[in-house]
Design an enzyme around this catalytic site. Structure first.
Site, PDB file in Angstrom:
ATOM      1  N   ARG A  69      -8.570 -12.839   1.190  1.00 28.11           N
ATOM      2  CA  ARG A  69      -7.620 -12.245   0.249  1.00 28.11           C
ATOM      3  C   ARG A  69      -7.435 -13.163  -0.961  1.00 28.11           C
ATOM      4  O   ARG A  69      -7.375 -12.705  -2.103  1.00 28.11           O
ATOM      5  CB  ARG A  69      -6.270 -12.004   0.932  1.00 28.11           C
ATOM      6  CG  ARG A  69      -6.263 -10.878   1.955  1.00 28.11           C
ATOM      7  CD  ARG A  69      -4.880 -10.801   2.606  1.00 28.11           C
ATOM      8  NE  ARG A  69      -4.805  -9.817   3.653  1.00 28.11           N
ATOM      9  CZ  ARG A  69      -4.424  -8.546   3.499  1.00 28.11           C
ATOM     10  NH1 ARG A  69      -4.116  -8.116   2.298  1.00 28.11           N
ATOM     11  NH2 ARG A  69      -4.355  -7.725   4.531  1.00 28.11           N
ATOM     12  N   ASP A  82      -9.284  -1.463  -4.472  1.00 26.20           N
ATOM     13  CA  ASP A  82     -10.335  -0.850  -3.656  1.00 26.20           C
ATOM     14  C   ASP A  82     -11.667  -0.821  -4.395  1.00 26.20           C
ATOM     15  O   ASP A  82     -12.730  -1.074  -3.817  1.00 26.20           O
ATOM     16  CB  ASP A  82      -9.940   0.575  -3.251  1.00 26.20           C
ATOM     17  CG  ASP A  82      -9.017   0.604  -2.042  1.00 26.20           C
ATOM     18  OD1 ASP A  82      -8.669  -0.490  -1.544  1.00 26.20           O
ATOM     19  OD2 ASP A  82      -8.645   1.696  -1.600  1.00 26.20           O
ATOM     20  N   SER A 121       0.853  -1.186   0.000  1.00 25.87           N
ATOM     21  CA  SER A 121       0.000   0.000   0.000  1.00 25.87           C
ATOM     22  C   SER A 121       0.889   1.236   0.000  1.00 25.87           C
ATOM     23  O   SER A 121       1.854   1.320   0.761  1.00 25.87           O
ATOM     24  CB  SER A 121      -0.881  -0.011   1.261  1.00 25.87           C
ATOM     25  OG  SER A 121      -1.676   1.152   1.323  1.00 25.87           O
ATOM     26  N   ILE A 147      -2.681  -5.003  -4.063  1.00 19.44           N
ATOM     27  CA  ILE A 147      -1.544  -5.406  -3.226  1.00 19.44           C
ATOM     28  C   ILE A 147      -1.188  -6.850  -3.535  1.00 19.44           C
ATOM     29  O   ILE A 147      -0.038  -7.186  -3.725  1.00 19.44           O
ATOM     30  CB  ILE A 147      -1.867  -5.230  -1.727  1.00 19.44           C
ATOM     31  CG1 ILE A 147      -2.036  -3.742  -1.387  1.00 19.44           C
ATOM     32  CG2 ILE A 147      -0.744  -5.828  -0.874  1.00 19.44           C
ATOM     33  CD1 ILE A 147      -2.493  -3.471   0.038  1.00 19.44           C
ATOM     34  N   SER A 148      -2.196  -7.719  -3.589  1.00 19.90           N
ATOM     35  CA  SER A 148      -2.024  -9.159  -3.879  1.00 19.90           C
ATOM     36  C   SER A 148      -0.754  -9.693  -3.209  1.00 19.90           C
ATOM     37  O   SER A 148       0.211 -10.023  -3.890  1.00 19.90           O
ATOM     38  CB  SER A 148      -2.003  -9.420  -5.386  1.00 19.90           C
ATOM     39  OG  SER A 148      -1.241  -8.486  -6.105  1.00 19.90           O
ATOM     40  N   SER A 191       2.773   2.147  -2.541  1.00 17.52           N
ATOM     41  CA  SER A 191       3.945   1.970  -3.416  1.00 17.52           C
ATOM     42  C   SER A 191       3.780   2.644  -4.767  1.00 17.52           C
ATOM     43  O   SER A 191       4.745   2.776  -5.518  1.00 17.52           O
ATOM     44  CB  SER A 191       4.242   0.479  -3.615  1.00 17.52           C
ATOM     45  OG  SER A 191       3.147  -0.170  -4.237  1.00 17.52           O
ATOM     46  N   GLY A 192       2.542   3.064  -5.095  1.00 16.48           N
ATOM     47  CA  GLY A 192       2.314   3.749  -6.358  1.00 16.48           C
ATOM     48  C   GLY A 192       1.577   2.928  -7.404  1.00 16.48           C
ATOM     49  O   GLY A 192       1.584   3.284  -8.587  1.00 16.48           O
ATOM     50  N   LYS A 193       0.917   1.868  -6.969  1.00 15.81           N
ATOM     51  CA  LYS A 193       0.218   0.981  -7.923  1.00 15.81           C
ATOM     52  C   LYS A 193      -0.871   1.727  -8.693  1.00 15.81           C
ATOM     53  O   LYS A 193      -0.936   1.653  -9.917  1.00 15.81           O
ATOM     54  CB  LYS A 193      -0.394  -0.209  -7.184  1.00 15.81           C
ATOM     55  CG  LYS A 193       0.609  -1.100  -6.466  1.00 15.81           C
ATOM     56  CD  LYS A 193      -0.055  -2.289  -5.814  1.00 15.81           C
ATOM     57  CE  LYS A 193      -1.101  -1.890  -4.775  1.00 15.81           C
ATOM     58  NZ  LYS A 193      -0.541  -1.080  -3.657  1.00 15.81           N
ATOM     59  N   SER A 194      -1.747   2.411  -7.963  1.00 15.72           N
ATOM     60  CA  SER A 194      -2.853   3.116  -8.616  1.00 15.72           C
ATOM     61  C   SER A 194      -2.351   4.251  -9.497  1.00 15.72           C
ATOM     62  O   SER A 194      -2.896   4.511 -10.574  1.00 15.72           O
ATOM     63  CB  SER A 194      -3.838   3.651  -7.570  1.00 15.72           C
ATOM     64  OG  SER A 194      -4.456   2.595  -6.864  1.00 15.72           O
TER      65      SER A 194
END
Length: 234
Positions: free
Chosen positions: A109, A92, A64, A135-136, A66-69
């Protein structure tokens, strides 16, 4: 073997202007019984020609914050400017609808990722570039999604330090986790298992994070090199 139009074991469909027959295949997988796979006259080849791209899944994983979105949105926009059709499955967002019945225990999860993987597979089959941003945290769950798409799964690891993610803390979740108000939070009291064989790894350069545009560019270069942004020459 002679087949009539009333034969219940076969269906007749138009494929590239010709009437052809396909055998109905019964499935007993999972909890479903007496179900059949429905063939379609429009397949991957036709969809690839129509969209001038090859369907695939870009699976963005990381802690969370880290810049994924951010990467997902930048990548989707860059693809759009190139005339390529993509769709983002945000971790989300899917919990607002498809997965709103799931919590954050390990088994939830796993089911969350399984469902997203199945939806992503459908998007890829439709010819879209599906960008899954989650996140997986568990390797086995990501590997299960990869197994669904053996030739169209691109894993992108946002390998950013925990300290940086905590410093960003865009949703205030790390602060709550450190205070004990959130249990089972990835990176704090629940593990994150880094990918072992991801296609793309993004991290800091000399202590500085690449810009969203630069990271998206790296992914697009990979997609171009592997032929996902091309139709057919003939």
């Amino acid at each position: 073997m002679k087949l009539s139009f009333s034969d219940p074991t076969h269906i007749w469909i138009w494929i590239r202007g010709e009437l052809k027959t396909r055998e109905l295949k019964m499935s007993t997988m999972g909890n479903s019984t007496n179900i059949f796979w429905q063939e379609s006259p429009v397949g991957k080849l036709e969809r690839r020609k129509l969209l001038n791209q090859k369907g695939c899944v870009v699976w963005i994983t990381g802690l969370s914050g880290s810049g994924k979105s951010t990467l997902a949105c930048s990548l989707s926009w860059e693809l759009h400017t190139r005339g390529k059709l993509s769709y983002i499955l945000d971790g989300d967002n899917v919990r607002h609808g498809l997965n709103k019945d799931l919590g954050f225990k390990a088994e939830d999860r796993t089911e969350n990722i399984r469902r997203v993987g199945e939806v992503a597979k459908l998007f890829a089959d439709a010819g879209l570039i599906c960008i899954a941003s989650l996140i997986s945290p568990y390797g086995k769950d990501r590997d299960a999604c990869r197994a669904m798409l053996p030739d169209a799964f691109i894993e992108v690891f946002m390998n950013m330090p925990l300290a940086l993610c905590e410093e960003r803390d865009p949703k205030g979740l790390y602060k709550l986790a450190r205070a004990g108000k959130i249990k089972g939070f990835t990176g704090i009291d629940d593990p994150y298992e880094p990918p072992l064989n991801c296609e793309i790894e993004l991290n800091q350069k000399d202590g500085v994070c690449p810009t969203p545009s630069a990271m998206a560019g790296e992914v697009i270069t990979y997609l171009e090199d592997k032929g996902y942004l091309q139709g057919f020459s003939s």
